[in-house]
Design a protein around this motif. Sequence first.
Motif, mmCIF file in Angstrom:
data_model
loop_
_atom_site.group_PDB
_atom_site.id
_atom_site.type_symbol
_atom_site.label_atom_id
_atom_site.label_comp_id
_atom_site.label_asym_id
_atom_site.label_seq_id
_atom_site.Cartn_x
_atom_site.Cartn_y
_atom_site.Cartn_z
ATOM 1 N N TRP A 233 0.832 -1.203 0.000
ATOM 2 C CA TRP A 233 0.000 0.000 0.000
ATOM 3 C C TRP A 233 0.872 1.261 0.000
ATOM 4 O O TRP A 233 0.551 2.247 -0.690
ATOM 5 C CB TRP A 233 -0.936 0.003 1.203
ATOM 6 N N GLU A 234 1.965 1.239 0.728
ATOM 7 C CA GLU A 234 2.888 2.370 0.718
ATOM 8 C C GLU A 234 3.435 2.603 -0.692
ATOM 9 O O GLU A 234 3.539 3.750 -1.153
ATOM 10 C CB GLU A 234 4.044 2.116 1.693
ATOM 11 N N TRP A 235 3.788 1.524 -1.377
ATOM 12 C CA TRP A 235 4.323 1.629 -2.737
ATOM 13 C C TRP A 235 3.237 2.121 -3.693
ATOM 14 O O TRP A 235 3.494 2.969 -4.554
ATOM 15 C CB TRP A 235 4.872 0.273 -3.157
ATOM 16 N N PHE A 236 2.017 1.633 -3.539
ATOM 17 C CA PHE A 236 0.892 2.103 -4.353
ATOM 18 C C PHE A 236 0.694 3.606 -4.169
ATOM 19 O O PHE A 236 0.498 4.344 -5.144
ATOM 20 C CB PHE A 236 -0.370 1.332 -3.965
ATOM 21 N N GLN A 237 0.746 4.075 -2.947
ATOM 22 C CA GLN A 237 0.574 5.503 -2.686
ATOM 23 C C GLN A 237 1.701 6.324 -3.322
ATOM 24 O O GLN A 237 1.469 7.421 -3.828
ATOM 25 C CB GLN A 237 0.519 5.750 -1.180
ATOM 26 N N GLU A 238 2.917 5.766 -3.305
ATOM 27 C CA GLU A 238 4.033 6.475 -3.943
ATOM 28 C C GLU A 238 3.806 6.577 -5.451
ATOM 29 O O GLU A 238 4.092 7.626 -6.069
ATOM 30 C CB GLU A 238 5.340 5.723 -3.653
ATOM 31 N N ILE A 239 3.281 5.520 -6.059
ATOM 32 C CA ILE A 239 2.973 5.552 -7.489
ATOM 33 C C ILE A 239 1.888 6.585 -7.776
ATOM 34 O O ILE A 239 1.975 7.352 -8.751
ATOM 35 C CB ILE A 239 2.538 4.152 -7.964
ATOM 36 N N GLU A 240 0.871 6.639 -6.922
ATOM 37 C CA GLU A 240 -0.200 7.612 -7.109
ATOM 38 C C GLU A 240 0.328 9.038 -7.002
ATOM 39 O O GLU A 240 -0.061 9.918 -7.778
ATOM 40 C CB GLU A 240 -1.306 7.377 -6.066
ATOM 41 N N ARG A 241 1.228 9.256 -6.046
ATOM 42 C CA ARG A 241 1.797 10.612 -5.909
ATOM 43 C C ARG A 241 2.629 10.997 -7.130
ATOM 44 O O ARG A 241 2.781 12.182 -7.441
ATOM 45 C CB ARG A 241 2.654 10.699 -4.647
ATOM 46 N N ALA A 242 3.161 9.994 -7.831
ATOM 47 C CA ALA A 242 3.958 10.251 -9.032
ATOM 48 C C ALA A 242 3.091 10.469 -10.261
ATOM 49 O O ALA A 242 3.620 10.685 -11.360
ATOM 50 C CB ALA A 242 4.919 9.093 -9.271
ATOM 51 N N GLY A 243 1.763 10.384 -10.103
ATOM 52 C CA GLY A 243 0.864 10.625 -11.226
ATOM 53 C C GLY A 243 0.119 9.402 -11.702
ATOM 54 O O GLY A 243 -0.611 9.470 -12.691
ATOM 55 N N GLY A 244 0.288 8.278 -11.017
ATOM 56 C CA GLY A 244 -0.437 7.074 -11.396
ATOM 57 C C GLY A 244 0.445 6.071 -12.113
ATOM 58 O O GLY A 244 1.631 6.294 -12.365
ATOM 59 N N ALA A 245 -0.154 4.934 -12.466
ATOM 60 C CA ALA A 245 0.603 3.805 -13.009
ATOM 61 C C ALA A 245 1.345 4.153 -14.294
ATOM 62 O O ALA A 245 2.514 3.784 -14.461
ATOM 63 C CB ALA A 245 -0.340 2.628 -13.253
ATOM 64 N N GLU A 246 0.689 4.846 -15.213
ATOM 65 C CA GLU A 246 1.342 5.159 -16.488
ATOM 66 C C GLU A 246 2.493 6.127 -16.306
ATOM 67 O O GLU A 246 3.587 5.925 -16.843
ATOM 68 C CB GLU A 246 0.320 5.721 -17.465
#
Length: 605
Positions: free
Chosen positions: A394-407
Amino acid sequence: MTVQPEEFHPAADFPPGTREDWRRLALGVLRRSGAEVDSPEEALAFTTYDGVTLSPLYDAADLPGDPGVPGAAPFIRGVRAAGGALSGWDVRQRHADPDPARTREAVLADLENGVTSIWLVLGDGGLDPAALPQVLDGVYLDLAPVVLDAGARTAEAAEAFLRLAAERGIASAGANLGADPIGLRAATGTAVPPAGAVELARRAREVPSVRAITVDATPYHDAGGSDAEELGCSIATGVAYLRALTDGGLTVEEAFGQIEFRYAATADQFLTIAKFRAARALWARVAEACGVPAHGGQVQHAVTSSAMMTGRDPWVNMLRTTLACFGAGVGGADAVTVQPFDARLGLPDTFARRIARNTQSLLVEEANVARVVDPAGGSWYAERLTADLAGKAWEWFQEIERAGGAEAALERLVPERLAATWARRSRNIARRRDPITGVSEFPHVDERRPAREPAPERPGGGLPRVHYAQGFEELRDAADRAEARPVVFLATIGPVAASTARASFAANLFQTGGIATVLSGPSTDPAEIAEAFRRGGTTVACLCSSDRLYDEHAAAVAAELRRAGARKVWLAGKGEHEGVDARLYAGCDVLDVLRTTFDDLGVTV
């Protein structure tokens, strides 16, 4: 006669054990073994690539909370409320042979012998989508779900499949059209607009039991990523699809119903169990945040890891995939694909496919693994590991979201994180802290591998695809290509009892690179050992004996070996001795040792 009490307590005559009792006893054992430690928990703990600490002991205090019940949110314990031999997981076989006739024959053989659904690879590196009617001729689409994996040609393959189902006038229960534009970009670097996936989802919602989208997380695993990194990337991708689908006109409930997830299962059975349980917890949390907790039951497809498979001693892959299948099944995967043991060698043959499907049949029907829902539930270790892994993901998912999402994260964040994990994993593999049986441990230098027809090249260009054994296998290939097999001389100093342990260690180490070894025979005479070296036909030697005999003879033997033509003198152990160039020991960088030895022997890698 003695009448047994109504309640029998087998431990009633023993004093209760406590964690402090265990700590005291464990500490005593550790100190007697020479370890200077104050905490047995710290001394015996292990840390995963995600930073999750695996403790040597768990008790009820480690339970993270109520995991719920099977069939209800948060779905940690599974999306089904009941088990049973007839409701086990879906046995799914993968087919990537581009020949339609051979694939049809293999598909029918699978379905007649225990397989319950088919995974077809189409497009580049697989079947032509136009061949679907031929491939599926004789397949009852209402009984055997078909999952498509067509990459950049997903729309074409989906259209061909839906048209075929319409022509037959039947509903294809449980099918998945395989749209995954983000996964395609991760695997190949090809950017495909999500609009096509949204359109397929609109069409699929009109066909009962058909999904349009697969979140394939295996590219992140195949790039060397950790379990939490694979999970976090998958959840970020799933959330991106939810946004696209709801923006495209689907309701939130419909959007959740269109998505299936694919994860890698490895031979680490407990981490695999925890990964599938954690994945459901994560997706349920997303559903709760979207206001539809009842729709958060994640549909999961497990496939045995490609990264863990070896091309050398491929028969051991049968054991790896059995453990992985067991972990996925116990972890609650809805469908499981066991890769044939010869997958690294080319297109699997009939025997390999039979063993792959029978692995699942044995676990489901003979071992009854599917009879119980969530057999790991309630285990202090499994519950704690599930919660810890979910927290890291979940921490890693949140970091991806803060970076603008999966793409957006695929531009830099995800590749850099996965590369860092692969670098750490590679170091551990090179030092054999992560052993690979048959490759980095107990290699068979003179093995005769089965020959297979080459498999089509899978499209690349995205995240790298790694194999854990690749460093050792590259050296084995180089050794096989050499005009004569490279050889290292093992100078066994003293009696057999004094040299056997280290000679066996050194022989095993050099053989992991395809290097043969020859023994001098037990002796302490430097001249006698040097004469045996001359007959060995090599320029590299390794001293093997006890520490005491090294102190007495190592320098003299090394000097005599130099005079006999030795370019490099190794020593199995950690002592410092005159004339010795380097040492072999448990935990040394074996790949570095092997590459150095190849250079010393003049073998091109």
